[in-house]
Design a protein around this motif. Sequence first.
Motif, PDB file in Angstrom:
ATOM      1  N   THR A   4       0.834  -1.283  -0.162  1.00  0.00           N
ATOM      2  CA  THR A   4       0.144   0.211   0.433  1.00  0.00           C
ATOM      3  C   THR A   4       0.698   1.464   0.002  1.00  0.00           C
ATOM      4  O   THR A   4       0.009   2.222  -0.167  1.00  0.00           O
ATOM      5  CB  THR A   4      -0.955  -0.498   1.588  1.00  0.00           C
ATOM      6  OG1 THR A   4      -0.306   0.008   2.362  1.00  0.00           O
ATOM      7  CG2 THR A   4      -2.199  -1.581   1.185  1.00  0.00           C
TER       8      THR A   4
ATOM      9  N   THR B 202     -10.771  -8.209   3.770  1.00  0.00           N
ATOM     10  CA  THR B 202     -10.227  -7.283   5.312  1.00  0.00           C
ATOM     11  C   THR B 202     -11.035  -6.064   6.089  1.00  0.00           C
ATOM     12  O   THR B 202     -11.436  -6.471   6.917  1.00  0.00           O
ATOM     13  CB  THR B 202      -8.925  -6.168   4.619  1.00  0.00           C
ATOM     14  OG1 THR B 202      -9.230  -5.119   4.031  1.00  0.00           O
ATOM     15  CG2 THR B 202      -7.411  -6.498   3.493  1.00  0.00           C
ATOM     16  N   ARG B 203     -12.679  -6.568   4.931  1.00  0.00           N
ATOM     17  CA  ARG B 203     -13.535  -5.126   5.587  1.00  0.00           C
ATOM     18  C   ARG B 203     -13.068  -3.756   6.357  1.00  0.00           C
ATOM     19  O   ARG B 203     -13.040  -3.215   7.198  1.00  0.00           O
ATOM     20  CB  ARG B 203     -13.515  -6.138   7.502  1.00  0.00           C
ATOM     21  CG  ARG B 203     -14.642  -7.808   7.161  1.00  0.00           C
ATOM     22  CD  ARG B 203     -14.511  -8.008   8.932  1.00  0.00           C
ATOM     23  NE  ARG B 203     -14.899  -9.857   7.965  1.00  0.00           N
ATOM     24  CZ  ARG B 203     -14.789  -9.999   8.763  1.00  0.00           C
ATOM     25  NH1 ARG B 203     -14.584 -10.125  10.186  1.00  0.00           N
ATOM     26  NH2 ARG B 203     -14.521 -11.672   9.348  1.00  0.00           N
ATOM     27  N   GLN B 204     -11.918  -3.607   4.988  1.00  0.00           N
ATOM     28  CA  GLN B 204     -11.502  -2.767   4.984  1.00  0.00           C
ATOM     29  C   GLN B 204     -11.759  -1.474   3.936  1.00  0.00           C
ATOM     30  O   GLN B 204     -12.414  -2.734   2.906  1.00  0.00           O
ATOM     31  CB  GLN B 204     -10.655  -1.884   6.030  1.00  0.00           C
ATOM     32  CG  GLN B 204     -10.178  -2.178   6.841  1.00  0.00           C
ATOM     33  CD  GLN B 204      -8.495  -2.476   7.115  1.00  0.00           C
ATOM     34  OE1 GLN B 204      -7.754  -1.355   7.212  1.00  0.00           O
ATOM     35  NE2 GLN B 204      -7.846  -3.271   7.795  1.00  0.00           N
ATOM     36  N   ARG B 205     -11.503  -0.466   3.454  1.00  0.00           N
ATOM     37  CA  ARG B 205     -11.530   0.132   1.961  1.00  0.00           C
ATOM     38  C   ARG B 205     -10.723  -0.443   1.128  1.00  0.00           C
ATOM     39  O   ARG B 205      -9.615  -1.694   1.886  1.00  0.00           O
ATOM     40  CB  ARG B 205     -11.253   1.555   2.280  1.00  0.00           C
ATOM     41  CG  ARG B 205      -9.678   1.606   2.659  1.00  0.00           C
ATOM     42  CD  ARG B 205      -9.480   3.679   2.441  1.00  0.00           C
ATOM     43  NE  ARG B 205      -7.811   3.560   2.576  1.00  0.00           N
ATOM     44  CZ  ARG B 205      -7.247   3.996   1.221  1.00  0.00           C
ATOM     45  NH1 ARG B 205      -7.650   3.388  -0.053  1.00  0.00           N
ATOM     46  NH2 ARG B 205      -6.092   4.102   1.435  1.00  0.00           N
ATOM     47  N   ASP B 206     -11.341  -0.556   0.079  1.00  0.00           N
ATOM     48  CA  ASP B 206      -9.600  -0.560  -1.253  1.00  0.00           C
ATOM     49  C   ASP B 206      -8.922  -0.391  -1.321  1.00  0.00           C
ATOM     50  O   ASP B 206      -8.472   1.334  -1.101  1.00  0.00           O
ATOM     51  CB  ASP B 206     -11.071  -0.467  -2.015  1.00  0.00           C
ATOM     52  CG  ASP B 206     -10.721   0.412  -3.227  1.00  0.00           C
ATOM     53  OD1 ASP B 206      -9.927   0.877  -3.902  1.00  0.00           O
ATOM     54  OD2 ASP B 206     -12.038   1.169  -2.765  1.00  0.00           O
ATOM     55  N   PHE B 207      -7.825  -0.757  -1.717  1.00  0.00           N
ATOM     56  CA  PHE B 207      -6.186   0.170  -1.955  1.00  0.00           C
ATOM     57  C   PHE B 207      -5.956  -0.376  -3.360  1.00  0.00           C
ATOM     58  O   PHE B 207      -5.028  -0.488  -3.924  1.00  0.00           O
ATOM     59  CB  PHE B 207      -5.197  -0.993  -0.653  1.00  0.00           C
ATOM     60  CG  PHE B 207      -5.366  -0.267   0.423  1.00  0.00           C
ATOM     61  CD1 PHE B 207      -5.047   0.654   1.439  1.00  0.00           C
ATOM     62  CD2 PHE B 207      -6.904  -1.626   1.598  1.00  0.00           C
ATOM     63  CE1 PHE B 207      -4.568   1.304   2.204  1.00  0.00           C
ATOM     64  CE2 PHE B 207      -6.181  -0.734   2.605  1.00  0.00           C
ATOM     65  CZ  PHE B 207      -6.045   0.512   3.332  1.00  0.00           C
ATOM     66  N   TRP B 208      -6.857  -0.818  -4.352  1.00  0.00           N
ATOM     67  CA  TRP B 208      -6.879  -0.908  -5.482  1.00  0.00           C
ATOM     68  C   TRP B 208      -5.582  -0.050  -6.505  1.00  0.00           C
ATOM     69  O   TRP B 208      -4.389  -0.243  -6.967  1.00  0.00           O
ATOM     70  CB  TRP B 208      -8.196  -0.779  -6.899  1.00  0.00           C
ATOM     71  CG  TRP B 208      -8.825  -2.107  -6.118  1.00  0.00           C
ATOM     72  CD1 TRP B 208      -9.783  -2.175  -5.311  1.00  0.00           C
ATOM     73  CD2 TRP B 208      -9.032  -3.158  -6.319  1.00  0.00           C
ATOM     74  NE1 TRP B 208     -10.949  -2.374  -5.504  1.00  0.00           N
ATOM     75  CE2 TRP B 208      -9.901  -3.792  -5.671  1.00  0.00           C
ATOM     76  CE3 TRP B 208      -7.927  -4.082  -6.358  1.00  0.00           C
ATOM     77  CZ2 TRP B 208     -10.285  -4.964  -4.963  1.00  0.00           C
ATOM     78  CZ3 TRP B 208      -7.773  -5.809  -6.186  1.00  0.00           C
ATOM     79  CH2 TRP B 208      -9.612  -5.924  -5.722  1.00  0.00           C
TER      80      TRP B 208
ATOM     81  N   ASP C  58     -13.679  -9.043  -6.239  1.00  0.00           N
ATOM     82  CA  ASP C  58     -12.454  -8.949  -5.962  1.00  0.00           C
ATOM     83  C   ASP C  58     -11.257  -9.548  -6.368  1.00  0.00           C
ATOM     84  O   ASP C  58     -10.118  -9.531  -6.918  1.00  0.00           O
ATOM     85  CB  ASP C  58     -12.537  -8.787  -4.723  1.00  0.00           C
ATOM     86  CG  ASP C  58     -12.735  -7.646  -4.115  1.00  0.00           C
ATOM     87  OD1 ASP C  58     -13.337  -7.185  -4.161  1.00  0.00           O
ATOM     88  OD2 ASP C  58     -12.932  -7.978  -2.132  1.00  0.00           O
TER      89      ASP C  58
ATOM     90  N   PRO D 143     -10.856  -6.035  -0.345  1.00  0.00           N
ATOM     91  CA  PRO D 143     -12.329  -5.187   0.822  1.00  0.00           C
ATOM     92  C   PRO D 143     -13.074  -6.247   1.448  1.00  0.00           C
ATOM     93  O   PRO D 143     -12.616  -6.014   2.047  1.00  0.00           O
ATOM     94  CB  PRO D 143     -11.871  -4.418   0.225  1.00  0.00           C
ATOM     95  CG  PRO D 143     -12.069  -4.251  -1.108  1.00  0.00           C
ATOM     96  CD  PRO D 143     -10.770  -5.040  -1.632  1.00  0.00           C
ATOM     97  N   SER D 144     -13.324  -6.895   0.533  1.00  0.00           N
ATOM     98  CA  SER D 144     -14.097  -8.073   1.174  1.00  0.00           C
ATOM     99  C   SER D 144     -13.491  -9.179   1.500  1.00  0.00           C
ATOM    100  O   SER D 144     -14.030  -9.416   2.488  1.00  0.00           O
ATOM    101  CB  SER D 144     -14.415  -9.177   0.449  1.00  0.00           C
ATOM    102  OG  SER D 144     -13.874 -10.258  -1.011  1.00  0.00           O
TER     103      SER D 144
END
Length: 230
Positions: free
Chosen positions: A106, A131-137, A166, A128-129
């Motif tokens: 990241t 980690t349950r956090q925002r995406d880092f694409w 994802d 994200p699906s």
Amino acid sequence: MKAYITEIFSSIQGEGPYAGEKQIFVRFKACNMRCAWCDVPPELAQKEYDEERLMDEINRLDADCGPHHSVSLTGGEPLLCTEFLKEFLKRLKASGRKVYLETNGTLPERLSEIIDYVDIVAMDFKLPSSTRQRDFWKEHEEFLKVACRKEVFVKAVVSDSTTEEDIGRSTRLISAQDKLIPFILQPVEAIGGTAEIANDKLLRFLNMAEDGGLAGSAIIPQVHKILGVR
């Protein structure tokens, strides 16, 4: 320069295509993420190391437990200590050792500062699906562009919450850089050692990666946990 480190030890790599290789692990304390599945105990005590003290410890482990394939910089997130690594990695490379960077992928700007001293980049995709956090694409895309200057593979932790969307996006992102980059699916382990994802779903994810042109795709669980080693 100094860095806070929680562990330095000799063991086998338990994840990805280098599973089973003996390495020296240097675990950095700081991390910029809080993943749902993280298995690094937060209570691990930290010690402050300068470059000379850390090299002394690596030399001792090599003498006592070597030879080793490489030195794994892990965490936490090692790239939070970029200023320390700039100087330390000069010493490590001068000693003839191979540098293996384990990173959450990241912090592309920080990677670019030390990439010349790294041999292998073990990059996580933080889905994200999962980690349950925002995406880092966006961060992952920029990071992979830098990492491609050296040997790199991508690992994604998958569970029953992981979505096909994802996996598909990961496949496209990797393929756009280089179809030869290995994409490793690592199932989350539940208590007792069973995977927290149904076998048919896991195999469907693998087929998606392969159908997307990633010939180096594979399912590799955490081997060190299976063997019961550190």
